[in-house]
Design a protein around this motif. Sequence first.
Motif, PDB file in Angstrom:
ATOM      1  N   GLN A 151       0.818  -1.211   0.000  1.00 25.74           N
ATOM      2  CA  GLN A 151       0.000   0.000   0.000  1.00 25.74           C
ATOM      3  C   GLN A 151       0.852   1.261   0.000  1.00 25.74           C
ATOM      4  N   HIS A 152       1.961   1.246   0.720  1.00 22.87           N
ATOM      5  CA  HIS A 152       2.844   2.415   0.783  1.00 22.87           C
ATOM      6  C   HIS A 152       4.098   2.233  -0.072  1.00 22.87           C
ATOM      7  N   GLN A 153       4.185   1.106  -0.750  1.00 22.42           N
ATOM      8  CA  GLN A 153       5.304   0.783  -1.632  1.00 22.42           C
ATOM      9  C   GLN A 153       6.653   0.993  -0.945  1.00 22.42           C
ATOM     10  N   SER A 154       6.732   0.408   0.249  1.00 24.99           N
ATOM     11  CA  SER A 154       7.946   0.527   1.055  1.00 24.99           C
ATOM     12  C   SER A 154       8.523  -0.857   1.330  1.00 24.99           C
ATOM     13  N   LEU A 155       9.829  -0.962   1.183  1.00 26.66           N
ATOM     14  CA  LEU A 155      10.557  -2.194   1.456  1.00 26.66           C
ATOM     15  C   LEU A 155      11.275  -2.051   2.789  1.00 26.66           C
ATOM     16  N   PHE A 156      11.124  -3.050   3.647  1.00 30.83           N
ATOM     17  CA  PHE A 156      11.735  -3.023   4.973  1.00 30.83           C
ATOM     18  C   PHE A 156      12.817  -4.095   5.070  1.00 30.83           C
ATOM     19  N   VAL A 157      13.991  -3.680   5.532  1.00 29.03           N
ATOM     20  CA  VAL A 157      15.161  -4.560   5.606  1.00 29.03           C
ATOM     21  C   VAL A 157      15.781  -4.379   6.989  1.00 29.03           C
TER      22      VAL A 157
END
Length: 230
Positions: free
Chosen positions: A27-33
Amino acid sequence: MALGTLTIDAAGHPLQLSAQRAAFDPQHQSLFVADAHFGKDAVFRAHGVPVPAGATAGDLARLDMLIAAHEPRSIVFLGDLLHGRASLASETIDALAEWRARHASVRIVMVEGNHDRHAGTLPPSLGIETVLEPWLHGPWALCHYPQAIEGAYVLAGHEHPVYVIASRSDAVRVPCFRFGPHCGVLPAFGAFTGGFVVNQSADTSAIYAVAHQRVIAVRERRRAPARRDP
C-alpha cells in the motif's frame, strides 16, 4: 507479484514477506530490511580474522532483486545497516555508493541501530537519511529494537530470529519472521550473521520460516490465514 513471497495480515495491514529476508508494504510501496550488517566481513578482516570477501556484494545483489521485483518508492533499514567502524572503509562504502547510484530515485531511510552508532556517521554522498526510533511510516512504527508503541504496529530487527526445524536425527536453523500482538521482527538480511532461536517465544503468535526460497508458515494465527502469492 514477486516470487518467493507470502502475504500476511499484520495488525489489519497487508505485508509481503520475502524469501530474500525482507518485507514489503504494497500500500505504501515501502521495502523493509533489518540488520544488513554491511561490511561485517571487512570488520573481521580488520581484526585479523581471515574471512573471505564478498558478503556485501552478495547482499547488495539480493537488494537489487528485491527492488526489481517490488519497485519500491522507499527502502527503510531497521537498524544495523553497517556492522562496525571498519565498515566505513572504501571497500564497503564504494560498493554501497555504486549500489545507491543505481537506485538514486528511491528514498532510503536508516533507523539507527546499535551497530550503526558504533560504526559512525554515513557519508552524506550516499543519500541515506538517518532517523531515530520509532520512525512512524503509514501504520508502522519502524524500530531497531522490538518493543510496543502505542497507536502503531512495530516492525523491528535486532534479534536475528531463526527457527529450528528438527527431526529425530537432525536439525537445521533457518531465518524466520516472527509476529506478536504489537510487534513483528524481521530476520537479519545480511548473509554473514548469526541468529537467535525463537521456537519457544511466549510473545510470538505467528512464525514464518525461510527455506528453499519460500516463506513457510510454521506457527500461525487461525483468524487471519496467510495468502500464498503465485
